[in-house]
Every structure is written in structure tokens, then in C-alpha cells.
Design an enzyme around this catalytic site. Structure first.
Site, PDB file in Angstrom:
ATOM      1  N   ASN A 267       0.863  -1.179   0.000  1.00 50.95           N
ATOM      2  CA  ASN A 267       0.000   0.000   0.000  1.00 50.95           C
ATOM      3  C   ASN A 267       0.905   1.237   0.000  1.00 50.95           C
ATOM      4  OD1 ASN A 267      -1.850   2.003   0.407  1.00 50.95           O
ATOM      5  ND2 ASN A 267      -2.370   1.419   2.513  1.00 50.95           N
ATOM      6  N   TRP A 268       1.029   1.826  -1.187  1.00 50.19           N
ATOM      7  CA  TRP A 268       1.962   2.969  -1.308  1.00 50.19           C
ATOM      8  C   TRP A 268       1.362   4.266  -0.763  1.00 50.19           C
ATOM      9  CZ3 TRP A 268       4.547   2.384  -6.843  1.00 50.19           C
ATOM     10  CH2 TRP A 268       5.477   1.334  -6.779  1.00 50.19           C
ATOM     11  N   LYS A 269       0.061   4.269  -0.489  1.00 53.49           N
ATOM     12  CA  LYS A 269      -0.600   5.502  -0.015  1.00 53.49           C
ATOM     13  C   LYS A 269      -0.283   6.646  -0.987  1.00 53.49           C
ATOM     14  CE  LYS A 269      -0.250   3.513   4.541  1.00 53.49           C
ATOM     15  NZ  LYS A 269      -0.241   3.701   5.982  1.00 53.49           N
TER      16      LYS A 269
ATOM     17  N   HIS B 232      -9.606   1.485   4.133  1.00 51.05           N
ATOM     18  CA  HIS B 232      -8.376   1.683   4.910  1.00 51.05           C
ATOM     19  C   HIS B 232      -8.657   2.689   6.034  1.00 51.05           C
ATOM     20  CE1 HIS B 232      -4.357   2.936   6.046  1.00 51.05           C
ATOM     21  NE2 HIS B 232      -3.935   1.795   5.546  1.00 51.05           N
TER      22      HIS B 232
ATOM     23  N   GLU C 244      -7.076   5.116   7.127  1.00 47.96           N
ATOM     24  CA  GLU C 244      -6.839   6.530   6.791  1.00 47.96           C
ATOM     25  C   GLU C 244      -8.017   7.100   6.023  1.00 47.96           C
ATOM     26  OE1 GLU C 244      -2.999   5.903   5.005  1.00 47.96           O
ATOM     27  OE2 GLU C 244      -2.185   5.423   6.990  1.00 47.96           O
TER      28      GLU C 244
ATOM     29  N   GLY D  41       2.097   2.684  10.672  1.00 49.17           N
ATOM     30  CA  GLY D  41       3.059   3.773  10.530  1.00 49.17           C
ATOM     31  C   GLY D  41       3.700   4.192  11.841  1.00 49.17           C
TER      32      GLY D  41
ATOM     33  N   SER E  44       3.073  -1.756  10.374  1.00 50.91           N
ATOM     34  CA  SER E  44       4.515  -1.784  10.658  1.00 50.91           C
ATOM     35  C   SER E  44       5.167  -3.136  10.361  1.00 50.91           C
ATOM     36  CB  SER E  44       4.795  -1.351  12.100  1.00 50.91           C
ATOM     37  OG  SER E  44       4.384   0.002  12.307  1.00 50.91           O
TER      38      SER E  44
ATOM     39  N   GLY F 170       2.753  -0.942   4.316  1.00 51.93           N
ATOM     40  CA  GLY F 170       2.823   0.471   3.945  1.00 51.93           C
ATOM     41  C   GLY F 170       4.260   0.908   3.766  1.00 51.93           C
ATOM     42  N   GLY F 171       4.806   1.560   4.777  1.00 55.04           N
ATOM     43  CA  GLY F 171       6.140   2.166   4.705  1.00 55.04           C
ATOM     44  C   GLY F 171       7.212   1.284   4.088  1.00 55.04           C
TER      45      GLY F 171
HETATM   46  P1  PGA Z   1       2.593   0.615   7.646  1.00 58.43           P
HETATM   47  O1  PGA Z   1       1.165   0.804   6.932  1.00 58.43           O
HETATM   48  O2  PGA Z   1       3.168  -0.695   7.134  1.00 58.43           O
HETATM   49  O3  PGA Z   1       3.404   1.801   7.218  1.00 58.43           O
HETATM   50  O4  PGA Z   1       2.344   0.565   9.107  1.00 58.43           O
HETATM   51  C1  PGA Z   1       0.302  -0.283   6.719  1.00 58.43           C
HETATM   52  C2  PGA Z   1      -0.983   0.213   6.085  1.00 58.43           C
HETATM   53  O5  PGA Z   1      -1.451   1.312   6.442  1.00 58.43           O
HETATM   54  O6  PGA Z   1      -1.589  -0.472   5.219  1.00 58.43           O
END
Ligand code: PGA
Length: 252
Positions: A11-13, A97, A99, A175, A214, A235-236
Site C-alpha cells: 500500500n503505497w498511499k 483503509h 486513513e 506507521g 509496521s 505500507g512504509g
Molecule cells: P505501515 O502501513 O506498514 O506503514 O504501518 C500499513 C498500512 O497502512 O496499510
């Protein structure tokens, strides 16, 4: 023991331009084994989708979007529909998601419509659910997950539940560098599988349920080794081709 192929989804956001997407894929794709191993899905922002689909055509990597509107077309400024994604060669879509729920007012009512629309359009939905820190601290995790799963999947036929992907993403782990322990991930995901089982035993055996929050090369193998954890939404760490390929390798 049901045989479920793991999924590793990036998930590159709101990260990476088209040029950065090209650079990532040039480095990442040679590291993905041609066959065997987990399914690999990358979810770039809308402007990079077409380029990503084209660059991945000769690979096993599939491209998914990060959101979608439930209507096919109409006066919904700033939104994108399922047929528009299908036309690009997209095979899936992240829905709900945290967010989007937190910053953009995504509701369970909208998700209850989006999930079946995605399925009907042949887009694999990756539905995200998860509790926040206060809810975990006050032992509300089970109630929150139950409410989200019941509401978001209310309009999906029992027979199609197995086609959905669910990502359990505790908001306190996204995150933050604070990963759920493998036991916490297993417990929550087993709970979600149990909720699916109450509607269809077959779907509960088939549905892939991922952990997200994470995930890093250093903790992926242990999380992925849990019985009910069928992959990860990353994500990250998915922004770096070396890190994400290490996570993919951890699932193999
Ligand atoms: P993260 O994000 O790996 O940076 O914690 C995961 C996500 O929001 O899908």
C-alpha cells in the site's frame, strides 16, 4: 488444513510519482520469482496505475487501486469508479483503509455497497478493518472487528465471501513502528475468520486474511508463520524495493 496462497500487498498511499514507480519496478520485478511463492500486489496512487499495469504485464505482480466509488458514474467530483479501474487492467482495490475512514469520512454504509460492487466488477476487494489504541486498551477489539465485518460485508452473498481479502490493521500499529505481536495478529485474524465461518465454513477456509501495521523485513516471517495469517498489507516498508522483496521472500 486449508491451502491458501499468501498475498503480499504494497500500500503505497500518497507516495511515488510515475517516474518513481518506474524506478521501483525496474529494481523490484527482477527480485520476484517467476512462479511459486505468494501472490504479490502493488497499490500505487491513481496516476501511476496504468504505467504499473503495463510494466508488470510480463510478471506475476498484480496492480490494485487504493479506493473506489460505489457508483459507476455520476456527479462525484474527485472519485473513481470500478469500470474506470477495470479499463486500466487493475485486478483489485483496497477498501476501508483506516486513513480513509479517519480523514475522508469513509463509512461502513458506503463500504457495504463498495464491496459487492467491486466483486461484481471482478475487482478483488482488500477490505481493511481494525481497532484504535483506546479501543484495544478498553478491550473493545472484538466488538469493533465484529461490527465492522458484519456491517461492511452485509450485502455480500455468503457464497462469495471467500473471494474477498480482509486486512486486519490495528490502527495503533500503522506507521508507528509498533507492530502487533504475532499472537495479537493471530488472535484477531482467527476471530475474523470465525465471523466468516458463522456465515460459511467453505468461505472461512478459503478467505485470505492479512495482517497490516509496521510489517518490516525483520518481523515479517514470524507474523506470516501464524496459522491464520495469510499475508500482509505493507505500507512504509513497501516503498523500498529491497525491503518489500525481502518481505515477499519471507512468505515463500
Ligand atoms: P505501515 O502501513 O506498514 O506503514 O504501518 C500499513 C498500512 O497502512 O496499510
Amino acid at each position: 488444513m486449508p491451502d491458501r496462497t499468501p498475498i503480499l500487498a504494497a500500500n503505497w498511499k500518497m507516495n511515488k510519482t510515475i517516474e518513481e514507480t518506474e524506478r521501483f519496478l525496474a529494481e523490484f520485478l527482477p527480485k520476484v520469482p517467476d512462479e511459486g511463492g505468494p501472490e504479490v500486489v502493488i497499490c500505487p496512487p491513481y496516476p501511476s496505475l496504468k504505467t504499473a499495469v503495463e510494466l508488470c504485464l510480463q510478471s506475476r505482480v498484480r496492480i490494485a487501486a487504493q479506493n473506489m466509488h460505489q457508483e459507476e458514474d455520476g456527479a462525484y467530483t474527485g472519485e473513481v469508479s470500478a469500470p474506470m479501474l477495470i479499463e486500466l487492467g487493475i485486478t483489485g482495490v483496497i477498501l476501508g483503509h483506516s486513513e480513509r475512514r479517519q480523514y475522508f469520512g469513509e463509512t461502513d454504509d458506503a463500504l457495504a455497497r463498495k464491496v459487492p460492487v467491486a466483486l461484481d466488477a471482478r475487482l478483488e476487494p482488500i477490505l481493511c478493518v481494525g481497532e484504535n489504541e483506546a479501543q484495544r486498551d478498553s478491550d473493545e477489539t472484538e466488538g469493533v472487528l465484529t461490527r465492522q465485518i458484519e456491517a461492511d460485508l452485509a450485502s455480500v452473498d455468503d457464497g462469495r465471501l471467500g473471494e474477498i481479502v480482509i486486512a486486519y490493521e490495528p490502527i495503533w500499529a500503522i506507521g508507528t513502528g509498533r507492530t502487533a505481536t504475532p499472537e495479537q495478529a493471530q488472535e484477531a485474524i482467527a476471530l475474523i475468520r470465525g465471523l466468516i465461518r458463522s456465515r460459511s465454513a467453505e468461505a472461512a477456509d478459503a478467505i485470505r486474511i492479512l495482517y497490516g501495521g509496521s510489517v518490516k523485513p525483520g518481523n515479517a516471517a514470524e507474523l506470516l508463520s501464524q496459522t491464520d495469517v495469510d499475508g500482509a498489507l505493507v505500507g512504509g516498508a513497501s516503498l523500498d524495493p529491497g525491503d518489500f522483496s525481502a518481505i515477499v521472500a519471507a512468505a515463500a
